[in-house]
Design an enzyme around this catalytic site. Structure first.
Site, PDB file in Angstrom:
ATOM      1  N   HIS A  61      43.514  37.745  41.467  1.00 53.20           N
ATOM      2  CA  HIS A  61      42.117  38.190  41.594  1.00 53.20           C
ATOM      3  C   HIS A  61      41.572  37.929  42.995  1.00 53.20           C
ATOM      4  O   HIS A  61      40.608  38.568  43.410  1.00 53.20           O
ATOM      5  CB  HIS A  61      41.237  37.575  40.502  1.00 53.20           C
ATOM      6  CG  HIS A  61      40.873  36.138  40.675  1.00 53.20           C
ATOM      7  ND1 HIS A  61      41.530  35.111  40.040  1.00 53.20           N
ATOM      8  CD2 HIS A  61      39.886  35.549  41.396  1.00 53.20           C
ATOM      9  CE1 HIS A  61      40.978  33.963  40.352  1.00 53.20           C
ATOM     10  NE2 HIS A  61      39.973  34.192  41.187  1.00 53.20           N
TER      11      HIS A  61
ATOM     12  N   ASP B 137      48.171  35.121  37.159  1.00 47.72           N
ATOM     13  CA  ASP B 137      47.162  35.358  38.197  1.00 47.72           C
ATOM     14  C   ASP B 137      47.663  34.897  39.568  1.00 47.72           C
ATOM     15  O   ASP B 137      47.273  33.846  40.072  1.00 47.72           O
ATOM     16  CB  ASP B 137      45.866  34.634  37.823  1.00 47.72           C
ATOM     17  CG  ASP B 137      44.661  35.164  38.575  1.00 47.72           C
ATOM     18  OD1 ASP B 137      44.857  35.890  39.569  1.00 47.72           O
ATOM     19  OD2 ASP B 137      43.528  34.849  38.177  1.00 47.72           O
TER      20      ASP B 137
ATOM     21  N   SER C  46      39.809  29.203  43.648  1.00 48.25           N
ATOM     22  CA  SER C  46      40.784  30.172  43.149  1.00 48.25           C
ATOM     23  C   SER C  46      41.928  30.322  44.136  1.00 48.25           C
ATOM     24  O   SER C  46      41.710  30.547  45.321  1.00 48.25           O
ATOM     25  CB  SER C  46      40.112  31.528  42.934  1.00 48.25           C
ATOM     26  OG  SER C  46      39.198  31.483  41.873  1.00 48.25           O
TER      27      SER C  46
END
Length: 715
Positions: A85, A222, A650
């Site tokens: 992402h 991810d 992230s």
């Protein structure tokens, strides 16, 4: 400043460490604040090996990826891992209907196949210096927030010059901590030639999509892979075919040993924003602002998703926009839910009561220093509350209409071009304008934006008082009989900003009528309405900042004997803790890891969020996991730890006690969505994709063994 920073830091640095699973710690202070506790937890790596200004250390392998994520260097040739992402907008930027890397994935089998990503940057931390005395001196005579900002700007310019920052490949940042009671000057080296190396299809990298977002158990692969390039002398440079893979100071080793319950783990990254000193007054205000934003985004996202699902081209154009919007939307929903469920407002009020009693018990000196702190915060919040919510309604509705956005940027740049007397500057501005137009319209659907405009204009009219509406609503009523659809049809039918061809024709002819374009006039009307509320909000800034600064300074003094970390502000931090399961509610237990079996259990061929690639199913049913399986033969996928993270983390590396890579952080969990405000040790978990699953997908699914051969893998 009521208390000097030196006193505050002395109170902190003589303290006993707090519990290991909370805190986003400043790396220069690790030895004094956290070294002993980390050793007790089983960490073998030392603070000096994690962060050093004299020697190569772990921090040299960690980067800020783009403007809001983290990445880690995993080879001596500049290979970089981050989240899927985090790389999503770059992957979308490179995708087309002919080469849909979002849908199909991508693997470069040689460096010659790697794809340059225009505009993507990677920042390495060079230095982190306490400059509080210089800041205190510069701010000594400042009385308002505006004066402080001007003084800090001048001081930063001076520091940039002394540090040799060129504003492009070397950047300086002057950052405040502890509510402006401490300041550091930070220097970054910026690399601007970043190339896309690989990523799984979204059916793996985004498996579960919105449904599973912020939720455990999780089965999302991810991750994405990029490479940093440098010039022939290993220095940052703009993209060139002559550039070569960067040779980093350090890169992370990768461990296939895995983890167990209670295994020590740590994360280093660039967490964006927390507000752990938020008062109950601000919390109520935040909840109401969230509600306004949620309602607007719900409508807009429904409009976007309907068009995305009906047209593959629009799906590519709006994939990144939708993902960015929905991530915040779901977070705000969960935040408001946990505010109520966990009694956060009441707990904050109790802390404020304890603070008030402590201030009163300290006599006249303490009352003079901190007695007005909470009152100032409360009064500032009351004064701005209504206008802040109305401002949110405006930005989340009319402010999201893309036609108005492009009209504002292009018109502003054209005004700069026409005002410039310098031909070189004019040429540079024109080049910037043309580049903006090129990339804006690449991901723009006129029909979709018209639907958004109609929905957002109606939404705003239904949710705010008429006096807060932009002036063009009077035109909608008087000229179009209150028919928003008719107004939108006219707006999009007459504006030149509906296509790149029309815009460039106007730009190249230096058409001065752009400022009279109906879309730009609508933007100005929106901007005027926004400005009325923004002015009221900003009028409370000085009172709020004074109150908050004093409240934080007083809290640090009141809690002397504790090691207290500052709020996240997109600077490099470390959090340490352990791998831990949890009980989300009565009689429900969540284990600390998931496996590929869970992907197969969730499969739903009729739901795009849970489609499973045939190749992945083939590998699963053949137990073809290579060396990446656990000792029991299962294929690990994700795991959780009690590490304290937030947005910006992230892509951050999750490392074991020796500093070896175990996985990549990519999410928090639903039961602790108020975690940016208050840490919940029994509930809060950091969700990570297991590095063994990352390597399994690269190797067995993607067939990119060339990438595996680059890595420094510890069996």
């Amino acid at each position: 400043m009521k208390k000097t920073t030196f006193l505050l830091l002395s109170l902190l640095l003589t303290a006993l460490p707090v519990r290991a699973d909370e805190g986003m710690w400043l790396l220069p202070l690790l030895e004094k604040m956290n070294g002993g506790k980390m050793t007790e937890l089983g960490f073998e790596i030392t603070p000096e090996e994690i962060y050093s200004t004299e020697n190569i250390s772990l921090k040299d392998a960690i980067v800020q990826f783009g403007e809001g994520c983290t990445g880690e260097i995993v080879s001596d040739r500049g290979l970089l891992f981050t989240n899927h992402h985090c790389g999503y907008s770059a992957i979308q930027q490179l995708s087309s209907e002919e080469h849909n890397y979002l849908k199909d994935g991508f693997w470069a089998m040689a460096t010659t196949e790697e794809l340059p990503v225009e505009g993507l940057t990677v920042k390495f931390l060079e230095s982190f210096t306490d400059v509080t005395p210089q800041v205190e001196k510069a701010l000594r005579k400042c009385k308002t927030t505006a004066e402080m900002e001007e003084a800090l700007s001048k001081l930063k310019a001076k520091m940039d010059k002394n540090a040799g920052c060129d504003g492009k490949f070397t950047l300086g940042r002057l950052a405040g901590f502890y509510g402006g009671n401490t300041y550091y000057y930070i220097v970054y080296k910026v690399f601007r030639d970043i190339r896309f190396v690989g990523a799984p299809p979204s059916s793996i990298g985004k498996f579960g999509a919105d449904t599973d977002n912020w939720v455990w158990p999780r089965h999302t692969g991810d991750f994405s892979v990029f490479r940093v390039y440098a010039d022939k002398d290993n220095n940052p440079a703009d993209y060139s075919e002559d550039n070569v893979p960067y040779s980093p100071k350090a890169h992370l080793k990768i461990s296939l040993a895995g983890y167990q319950k209670d295994s020590p783990v740590m994360v280093i990254g660039f967490p964006g924003t927390t507000n752990r000193f938020m008062t109950s007054y601000e919390l109520v205000e935040t909840r109401e602002n969230n509600e306004a934003a949620i309602s607007a985004r719900t409508l807009r996202q429904d409009i976007l998703m309907a068009d995305m699902q009906s047209d593959p081209g629009i799906m590519i154009k709006y994939a990144s926009k939708y993902a960015g919007s929905s991530n915040g939307w779901k977070k705000w929903i969960g935040m408001n839910e946990t505010f109520d469920k966990l009694g956060v407002e009441k707990r904050r009020a109790m802390e404020e009561q304890a603070f008030t009693e402590w201030v009163r018990a300290g006599g006249e000196e303490r009352i003079a220093a901190y007695g007005l702190a909470l009152e100032n915060i409360e009064n500032a919040v009351k004064a701005r509350k209504a206008d802040r919510i109305l401002r949110t309604y405006l930005t989340e509705s009319v402010g999201r209409i893309e036609l108005l956005q492009v009209s504002a940027v292009v018109s502003s740049l054209m005004e700069e071009v026409q005002a410039s007397k310098n031909q070189e500057e004019r040429d540079a501005l024109m080049a910037e304008l043309k580049e903006y137009v090129k990339y804006f319209y690449k991901d723009y659907s006129l029909a979709t934006d018209m639907k958004v405009a109609s929905g957002m204009l109606a939404f705003l009219r239904d949710n705010v008082p008429s006096g807060s509406l932009p002036d063009f609503y009077a035109e909608i009523d008087s000229v179009y009989g209150s028919d928003i659809e008719a107004y939108v049809k006219h707006l999009y039918g007459t504006s030149v900003f509906t296509s790149p061809e029309k815009v460039m024709a106007a730009v190249e002819s230096c058409d001065t009528s752009l400022s009279g374009d109906p879309a730009y006039m609508a933007f100005q009307s929106y901007s005027k309405a926004y400005g009325r509320h923004d002015k009221v909000v900003k009028a409370s800034d000085d009172l709020f900042h004074d109150g908050k600064k004093d409240y934080i300074a007083g809290t640090l003094e009141m809690r002397q004997g504790e090691a207290i970390y500052p709020d996240a502000n997109l600077t490099m931090r470390l959090t340490y803790g352990t791998v831990q399961p949890y009980y989300p509610r009565d009689a429900v237990f969540y284990n600390y890891y998931t496996t590929l079996k869970g992907v197969m259990e969730k499969e739903d061929p009729d739901n795009w969020e849970f489609v499973v690639p045939s190749r992945l199913k083939e590998l699963y049913y053949n137990n073809d996991f290579g060396r990446y399986a656990m000792p029991n033969g299962e294929m690990p996928l994700a795991f959780i730890s009690n590490l304290d993270i937030t947005g910006g983390n992230s892509g951050s590396p999750i490392m074991n006690g020796r500093g070896e890579l175990l996985g990549l952080a990519f999410d928090g969990n639903w039961e602790a969505m108020s975690g940016d405000i208050i840490f919940e040790p029994e509930l809060q978990r950091c969700i990570n994709v297991d590095i063994r699953y990352v390597l399994f997908i690269i190797d067995k699914f993607g067939g990119a063994s060339n990438l595996i051969e680059e890595l420094d893998i510890v069996e």
